[in-house]
Design an enzyme around this catalytic site. Structure first.
Site, PDB file in Angstrom:
ATOM      1  N   TYR A   1       0.842  -1.196   0.000  1.00 60.71           N
ATOM      2  CA  TYR A   1       0.000   0.000   0.000  1.00 60.71           C
ATOM      3  C   TYR A   1       0.881   1.252   0.000  1.00 60.71           C
ATOM      4  O   TYR A   1       0.677   2.167  -0.790  1.00 60.71           O
ATOM      5  CB  TYR A   1      -0.929  -0.015   1.228  1.00 60.71           C
ATOM      6  CG  TYR A   1      -1.799   1.218   1.329  1.00 60.71           C
ATOM      7  CD1 TYR A   1      -3.041   1.265   0.703  1.00 60.71           C
ATOM      8  CD2 TYR A   1      -1.360   2.345   2.036  1.00 60.71           C
ATOM      9  CE1 TYR A   1      -3.832   2.410   0.774  1.00 60.71           C
ATOM     10  CE2 TYR A   1      -2.133   3.486   2.112  1.00 60.71           C
ATOM     11  CZ  TYR A   1      -3.373   3.518   1.484  1.00 60.71           C
ATOM     12  OH  TYR A   1      -4.143   4.648   1.553  1.00 60.71           O
TER      13      TYR A   1
ATOM     14  N   GLU B   1     -31.317  -0.444  14.152  1.00 57.25           N
ATOM     15  CA  GLU B   1     -29.886  -0.103  14.217  1.00 57.25           C
ATOM     16  C   GLU B   1     -29.516   0.334  15.620  1.00 57.25           C
ATOM     17  O   GLU B   1     -30.350   0.888  16.322  1.00 57.25           O
ATOM     18  CB  GLU B   1     -29.591   1.104  13.297  1.00 57.25           C
ATOM     19  CG  GLU B   1     -29.840   0.847  11.845  1.00 57.25           C
ATOM     20  CD  GLU B   1     -29.870   2.143  11.029  1.00 57.25           C
ATOM     21  OE1 GLU B   1     -29.764   3.242  11.606  1.00 57.25           O
ATOM     22  OE2 GLU B   1     -30.003   2.024   9.807  1.00 57.25           O
TER      23      GLU B   1
ATOM     24  N   LYS C   1     -28.181   2.888  18.283  1.00 53.41           N
ATOM     25  CA  LYS C   1     -28.082   4.346  18.326  1.00 53.41           C
ATOM     26  C   LYS C   1     -26.664   4.654  18.783  1.00 53.41           C
ATOM     27  O   LYS C   1     -26.305   4.451  19.947  1.00 53.41           O
ATOM     28  CB  LYS C   1     -29.119   4.912  19.300  1.00 53.41           C
ATOM     29  CG  LYS C   1     -29.256   6.410  19.212  1.00 53.41           C
ATOM     30  CD  LYS C   1     -30.527   6.860  19.916  1.00 53.41           C
ATOM     31  CE  LYS C   1     -30.795   8.340  19.709  1.00 53.41           C
ATOM     32  NZ  LYS C   1     -29.724   9.202  20.180  1.00 53.41           N
TER      33      LYS C   1
HETATM   34  S1  IVH Z   1     -31.751   8.177  12.416  1.00 51.89           S
HETATM   35  C1  IVH Z   1     -34.871  11.506  11.762  1.00 51.89           C
HETATM   36  N1  IVH Z   1     -30.142   6.306  13.229  1.00 51.89           N
HETATM   37  O1  IVH Z   1     -29.408  10.188  17.226  1.00 51.89           O
HETATM   38  C2  IVH Z   1     -34.042  10.392  12.216  1.00 51.89           C
HETATM   39  N2  IVH Z   1     -29.977   8.444  14.233  1.00 51.89           N
HETATM   40  O2  IVH Z   1     -31.964  11.794  18.207  1.00 51.89           O
HETATM   41  C3  IVH Z   1     -32.642  10.612  11.858  1.00 51.89           C
HETATM   42  N3  IVH Z   1     -28.196   8.605  15.927  1.00 51.89           N
HETATM   43  O3  IVH Z   1     -28.477  13.154  16.252  1.00 51.89           O
HETATM   44  C4  IVH Z   1     -31.701   9.904  12.716  1.00 51.89           C
HETATM   45  N4  IVH Z   1     -27.487   6.538  15.746  1.00 51.89           N
HETATM   46  O4  IVH Z   1     -27.406  11.374  14.667  1.00 51.89           O
HETATM   47  C5  IVH Z   1     -30.522   7.582  13.375  1.00 51.89           C
HETATM   48  N5  IVH Z   1     -28.740   4.552  13.829  1.00 51.89           N
HETATM   49  C6  IVH Z   1     -29.122   5.818  13.974  1.00 51.89           C
HETATM   50  C7  IVH Z   1     -28.504   6.683  14.886  1.00 51.89           C
HETATM   51  C8  IVH Z   1     -28.962   7.987  14.998  1.00 51.89           C
HETATM   52  C9  IVH Z   1     -27.323   7.713  16.364  1.00 51.89           C
HETATM   53  C10 IVH Z   1     -28.311  10.012  16.388  1.00 51.89           C
HETATM   54  C11 IVH Z   1     -28.577  10.976  15.262  1.00 51.89           C
HETATM   55  C12 IVH Z   1     -29.325  12.111  15.895  1.00 51.89           C
HETATM   56  C13 IVH Z   1     -29.889  11.517  17.128  1.00 51.89           C
HETATM   57  C14 IVH Z   1     -31.387  11.521  17.005  1.00 51.89           C
END
Ligand code: IVH
Length: 673
Positions: free
Chosen positions: A38, A112, A114
């Site tokens: 690489y 997923e 969080k």
């Molecule tokens: S979906 C409208 N998926 O959690 C929905 N958010 O309270 C859009 N976050 O600041 C977000 N993991 O960045 C989504 N798997 C996940 C997530 C995720 C972390 C964060 C996101 C946002 C907060 C939402």
């Protein structure tokens, strides 16, 4: 027809190849070529670009790190607002609302973790990364393009083809726990303030004005959604969209999946909750999103959150509480440990009332005082920890905790040896606190294994003056009535205890040595001593040199052992134990099976670089002896095996009281048949 080899063509080919290998390495974690190969490709590209600067483009792999710090972070207005997610306590409630609004009985959800990181938006124009912004308040964020470009798993140009004309991907920038530990170790070593948690580390690193600093921080990204898209064709479901992202080289969380209905969501919640401690990054819950994208449009939004998504939170691992007192505990080997008594607070699903402050140096470093409001943290079954105090909440009249000059239990002046952090009471068995801990240790499961002789009973026996040392335990059978008369005891329990004490006469020399509780003599060293000397007489007669030559016994342990057996007050107790009839502890055991191998059933964690074996081989060998090799330390870990440059796991093991074995000690233990 092949292209002629012009510098421009070669540069283009190199960029494609390098981007492909970046993706294999940083996103798929599955490199196809060696680092040397690489590096050779990369150097070739650098050389060609240096010779032809007019051919440099911003999406070249050489252009990740700029060289100039920024004056500040520019504001970015999100063209599509970055919403938040509603938190629900019951997915059934969310599912009911979704099915009612859609009139559809069966719903698939994209499920997923969080991720506990920083929300970002990445904009690609015809496949080229043009902007990265933080979420900010959802409407307006900050431009962190220069910083985010240094994150190796973020493609500067999308892989594959059919890129949308405009694509705004959303995701989470985070730091793995391992990187976080390493970052903090480096910060501490350089006299800098460590980050409070991985999320702060990710946010702080991403918002660095000097992108070269960001480049030093091992940040990662998982994509989890989209903002504005201008594309000819688009997938119909979230899962298909994520699959498309992966095709384009955008990293997606490997735990992401699709589940059906409430039962599917609940199953996933259970599975992920059980896995939480093993994941290499922090998650604070999970997110369920209606998988069919057309249905999302029908569901729309309420206030600042979409109706098609819900978050289920895990119990928080951090909480704020107040230090009500700072007590000093005296351990088995005399170490004085400050312990914070806290206003009870729920953290990580349990109520926390105490937290060890490890030692006085740590107490001073964290600058903790009675009355301070502190952030406490508890991850998995790891003991609660005070992370930091909140200076703005410190009472005006608070005072620093003075260093102890005397043992709080026996009042003898304490000592601090050179080069050691620990402050110790040197009274040994003559300090009641140490005596109590020494007896508990003697009776503990891996030592003499006297069933039923726990903390409460040891305290009772000492208070009633039925025992004054471990040798007295073997005299208790002479006074069964006094034993039975102890609080909550009775004849039956007294008989059981006496039977357990009698049974402990069968322990062999290795266990006996470990049970004596000589400082620096853990189970492995005790086993090694027993094997080398075979009898207690030979061991007690051994010179310092002989002790040092015994297996893996280090100079410090040898010195401690030699002195231990020459301390008159110890000798009185040991001689009495040795005068006991019908005991097996004068000699090393001769019969061994894998079942009684010290590693059988033991949970072991490896850290640092091993020289004898690869990690994988070490794991296999240890498992063959019945050990369970895991990646995470907890109070249930039996041994931490350390190779070169062990990092933060070593400190963590010490604070958890986990026995630390060096590689050589592990080898001795493994070779013990
Ligand atoms: S979906 C409208 N998926 O959690 C929905 N958010 O309270 C859009 N976050 O600041 C977000 N993991 O960045 C989504 N798997 C996940 C997530 C995720 C972390 C964060 C996101 C946002 C907060 C939402």
């Amino acid at each position: 027809m092949t292209d002629p080899v012009t510098p421009a063509n070669r540069i283009r080919a190199l960029r494609t190849t390098i981007s492909y290998h970046d993706h294999r390495y940083h996103v798929l974690d599955d490199p196809e070529i060696t680092d040397d190969t690489y590096d050779a490709l990369f150097q070739e590209l650098v050389a060609l670009e240096t010779a032809h600067p007019e051919l440099i483009t911003p999406d070249s792999p050489t252009q990740r790190v700029g060289s100039t710090p920024l004056d500040g972070l520019a504001k970015v207005i999100h063209r599509v607002a970055m919403l938040s997610i509603d938190t629900v306590t019951d997915v059934a409630e969310f599912h009911r609302r979704v099915t009612e609004a859609l009139g559809e009985p069966e719903i698939d959800y994209a499920a997923e973790p969080k991720i506990d990181g920083v929300a970002v938006s990445l904009t690609y124009h015809d496949g080229v990364l043009i902007q990265v912004a933080t979420r900010g308040d959802g409407r307006e964020g900050e431009d962190v393009t220069a910083q985010a470009r240094t994150i190796a798993s973020i493609p500067l140009r999308l892989l594959g083809e059919h890129h949308p004309q405009r694509l705004e991907v959303r995701g989470e920038v985070f730091m793995t726990l391992e990187s976080f530990d390493r970052c903090n170790a480096t910060a501490l070593a350089q006299g800098e303030k460590p980050f409070a948690n991985p999320r702060n580390a990710a946010a702080g690193s991403l918002r660095q004005l000097d992108p070269r600093v960001t480049a030093q921080r091992p940040l990662r990204l998982f994509c989890h959604g989209v903002g504005e898209v201008a594309a000819a064709a688009w997938p119909l479901t979230h899962a298909a969209m994520m699959a498309q992202f992966q095709q384009w080289g955008l990293p997606v969380c490997p735990e992401a999946t699709v589940v059906s209905g409430v039962a599917g969501c609940r199953d996933y919640y259970q599975q992920l909750a059980a896995k939480r401690d093993q994941l290499p990054y922090e998650i604070d819950g999970m997110v369920f999103k209606v998988n069919t994208l057309a249905w999302r449009e029908r569901l729309g939004f309420v206030a600042r959150a979409p109706r098609w998504a819900a978050a289920c939170k895990f119990p928080a691992r951090e909480a704020l509480t107040v230090i009500e007192a700072i007590d000093i505990q005296v351990g088995r080997t005399g170490t004085l440990t400050p312990v914070a008594r806290l206003t009870p607070v729920g953290v990580g699903g349990v109520t926390v009332t105490n937290a060890t402050l490890h030692n006085f140096e740590e107490l001073a470093r964290k600058d903790l005082r009675v009355g301070d409001t502190v952030r406490v943290r508890r991850a998995g079954d790891v003991i609660p920890e005070v992370v930091a105090m909140l200076p703005e909440r410190r009472p005006a009249d608070s005072l620093p905790v003075p260093l102890p000059t005397c043992c709080p239990v026996c009042q003898t002046p304490v000592q601090r040896s050179e080069g050691e952090v620990a402050i110790r009471c040197m009274e040994g068995f003559f300090c009641p606190a140490q005596l109590k801990e020494a007896i508990r240790h003697f009776a503990s499961r891996r030592a003499m294994q006297i069933e039923g002789l726990g903390d409460r009973l040891v305290t009772l026996l000492l208070e009633a003056e039925l025992i004054r040392n471990v040798a007295d335990l073997y005299q208790l059978h002479r006074i069964p009535d006094r034993l039975a008369a102890l609080e909550r005891m009775g004849t039956k329990s007294a008989d059981n205890l006496l039977a357990a004490i009698e049974e402990s006469r069968n322990r062999d020399l290795a266990r006996f040595l470990f049970a004596l509780g000589v400082r620096e003599v853990g189970e492995a060293t005790a086993a090694s001593l027993a094997r080398h000397f075979q009898t207690i007489d030979a061991l007690m007669a051994a010179s310092l040199t002989e002790l040092q030559g015994a297996g893996d016994v280090g100079p410090v342990a040898a010195d401690r052992i030699w002195h231990f057996f020459r301390e008159p007050r110890n000798r009185i107790v040991i001689d009495r134990l040795l005068a006991e009839p019908a005991t097996a502890w004068h000699q090393a055991a001769t019969r061994h099976t894998t079942d009684n191998h010290p590693l059988a059933g033991a949970t072991v964690v490896l850290t640092g670089t091993l020289t004898t074996w690869s990690r994988q081989e070490a794991k296999a060998r240890l498992e063959a002896l019945g050990a369970k090799v895991t990646g995470t330390l907890s109070s249930r870990t039996r041994f931490l095996i350390v190779g070169a440059s062990p990092g933060s796991k070593l400190t963590q093991a010490r604070s958890l009281g986990v026995e630390v074995l060096h590689e050589a000690e592990m080898m001795t233990l493994v070779n013990q048949t």
